[in-house]
Design a protein around this motif. Sequence first.
Motif, PDB file in Angstrom:
ATOM      1  N   MET A   1       0.821  -1.203   0.000  1.00  0.00           N
ATOM      2  CA  MET A   1       0.000   0.000   0.000  1.00  0.00           C
ATOM      3  C   MET A   1       0.861   1.262   0.000  1.00  0.00           C
ATOM      4  O   MET A   1       0.390   2.322  -0.398  1.00  0.00           O
ATOM      5  N   TYR A   2       2.096   1.140   0.463  1.00  0.00           N
ATOM      6  CA  TYR A   2       2.935   2.330   0.601  1.00  0.00           C
ATOM      7  C   TYR A   2       3.382   2.855  -0.758  1.00  0.00           C
ATOM      8  O   TYR A   2       3.398   4.064  -0.981  1.00  0.00           O
ATOM      9  N   LEU A   3       3.738   1.955  -1.676  1.00  0.00           N
ATOM     10  CA  LEU A   3       4.246   2.397  -2.972  1.00  0.00           C
ATOM     11  C   LEU A   3       3.189   3.151  -3.782  1.00  0.00           C
ATOM     12  O   LEU A   3       3.491   4.219  -4.325  1.00  0.00           O
ATOM     13  N   PRO A   4       1.957   2.653  -3.890  1.00  0.00           N
ATOM     14  CA  PRO A   4       0.952   3.461  -4.611  1.00  0.00           C
ATOM     15  C   PRO A   4       0.674   4.802  -3.940  1.00  0.00           C
ATOM     16  O   PRO A   4       0.308   5.763  -4.616  1.00  0.00           O
ATOM     17  N   HIS A  11       9.992  11.614  -6.481  1.00  0.00           N
ATOM     18  CA  HIS A  11      10.822  11.268  -7.637  1.00  0.00           C
ATOM     19  C   HIS A  11      10.719   9.761  -7.903  1.00  0.00           C
ATOM     20  O   HIS A  11      10.625   8.962  -6.966  1.00  0.00           O
ATOM     21  N   PRO A  12      10.723   9.338  -9.175  1.00  0.00           N
ATOM     22  CA  PRO A  12      10.635   7.895  -9.471  1.00  0.00           C
ATOM     23  C   PRO A  12      11.705   7.062  -8.788  1.00  0.00           C
ATOM     24  O   PRO A  12      11.464   5.903  -8.420  1.00  0.00           O
ATOM     25  N   ASP A  13      12.908   7.629  -8.600  1.00  0.00           N
ATOM     26  CA  ASP A  13      13.963   6.874  -7.923  1.00  0.00           C
ATOM     27  C   ASP A  13      13.615   6.613  -6.455  1.00  0.00           C
ATOM     28  O   ASP A  13      14.072   5.624  -5.876  1.00  0.00           O
ATOM     29  N   MET A  18      12.252   2.536  -2.450  1.00  0.00           N
ATOM     30  CA  MET A  18      11.356   1.893  -1.488  1.00  0.00           C
ATOM     31  C   MET A  18      10.990   0.488  -1.935  1.00  0.00           C
ATOM     32  O   MET A  18      10.883  -0.427  -1.121  1.00  0.00           O
ATOM     33  N   SER A  19      10.783   0.303  -3.229  1.00  0.00           N
ATOM     34  CA  SER A  19      10.459  -1.025  -3.749  1.00  0.00           C
ATOM     35  C   SER A  19      11.587  -2.012  -3.476  1.00  0.00           C
ATOM     36  O   SER A  19      11.353  -3.155  -3.047  1.00  0.00           O
ATOM     37  N   ALA A  20      12.834  -1.585  -3.700  1.00  0.00           N
ATOM     38  CA  ALA A  20      13.989  -2.454  -3.439  1.00  0.00           C
ATOM     39  C   ALA A  20      14.104  -2.768  -1.948  1.00  0.00           C
ATOM     40  O   ALA A  20      14.403  -3.903  -1.559  1.00  0.00           O
ATOM     41  N   PHE A  21      13.852  -1.767  -1.104  1.00  0.00           N
ATOM     42  CA  PHE A  21      13.938  -1.984   0.342  1.00  0.00           C
ATOM     43  C   PHE A  21      12.889  -2.983   0.807  1.00  0.00           C
ATOM     44  O   PHE A  21      13.177  -3.879   1.616  1.00  0.00           O
ATOM     45  N   MET A 191       8.803  12.265   5.310  1.00  0.00           N
ATOM     46  CA  MET A 191       8.177  11.063   5.878  1.00  0.00           C
ATOM     47  C   MET A 191       8.959   9.820   5.495  1.00  0.00           C
ATOM     48  O   MET A 191       9.117   8.898   6.297  1.00  0.00           O
ATOM     49  N   LEU A 192       9.463   9.779   4.276  1.00  0.00           N
ATOM     50  CA  LEU A 192      10.208   8.611   3.816  1.00  0.00           C
ATOM     51  C   LEU A 192      11.524   8.461   4.564  1.00  0.00           C
ATOM     52  O   LEU A 192      11.907   7.361   4.971  1.00  0.00           O
TER      53      LEU A 192
END
Length: 205
Positions: A1-4, A11-13, A18-21, A191-192
């Motif tokens: 839910m976090y990525l959407p 920024h896309p990076d 976050m996806s890699a983490f 927040m990130l």
Amino acid sequence: MYLPAIYDLVHPDVVKCMSAFLDFCYLARRSDFDSSTLTSLDNALHRFQTYREIFRSSGVRESGFSLPRQHSLVHYRINIQDFGAPNGLCSSITESRHITAVKKPWRRSNRYEALGQMLITNQRLDKLAAARADFIAREMLPSDRGPLPGAKTDDDDDDGGPVDNERVIADVQLARTRGMPNAIPSLPYHMLIYWLRTQIPIGCP
């Protein structure tokens, strides 16, 4: 839910970081590992370390990433090979000991130079536990003796919550400066970074 939730807001990076983490976290919590899983773990860590540079280039972490919890990720593979799968082990397990050794003694202190009082409390509790074990070994106490009747069991950590049926004369003063930025565009980055600082992957060896 976090990525959407952060998609198109940062920024896309940042999304890729976050996806890699998250990939690393889910791989680290597995119950079994083989060579392909360990390779995937290394790949996720490499992608995370690559894409997190966006935080340096955007000025969020200009000083770099000298963060112990993020540094610990590089030791996962060798620890898994040496000690086996973490199988859901998490560093939050030590929170129960923290409650017993720190929070409860703090609440028993008078809050003034509390460290010495806390150490004495822990010392006395350890002596009582040792005496109890000795009494049980000498059959002076039953081994299955429970708490005294009416004794309060403080298993949950309420952090000194509200007091029922009792009025307290006190006031609360909030900090003058807030931790969150005022500008909406910089809020997702803030927040990130906070989330990355406080998170530990669920599969901690």
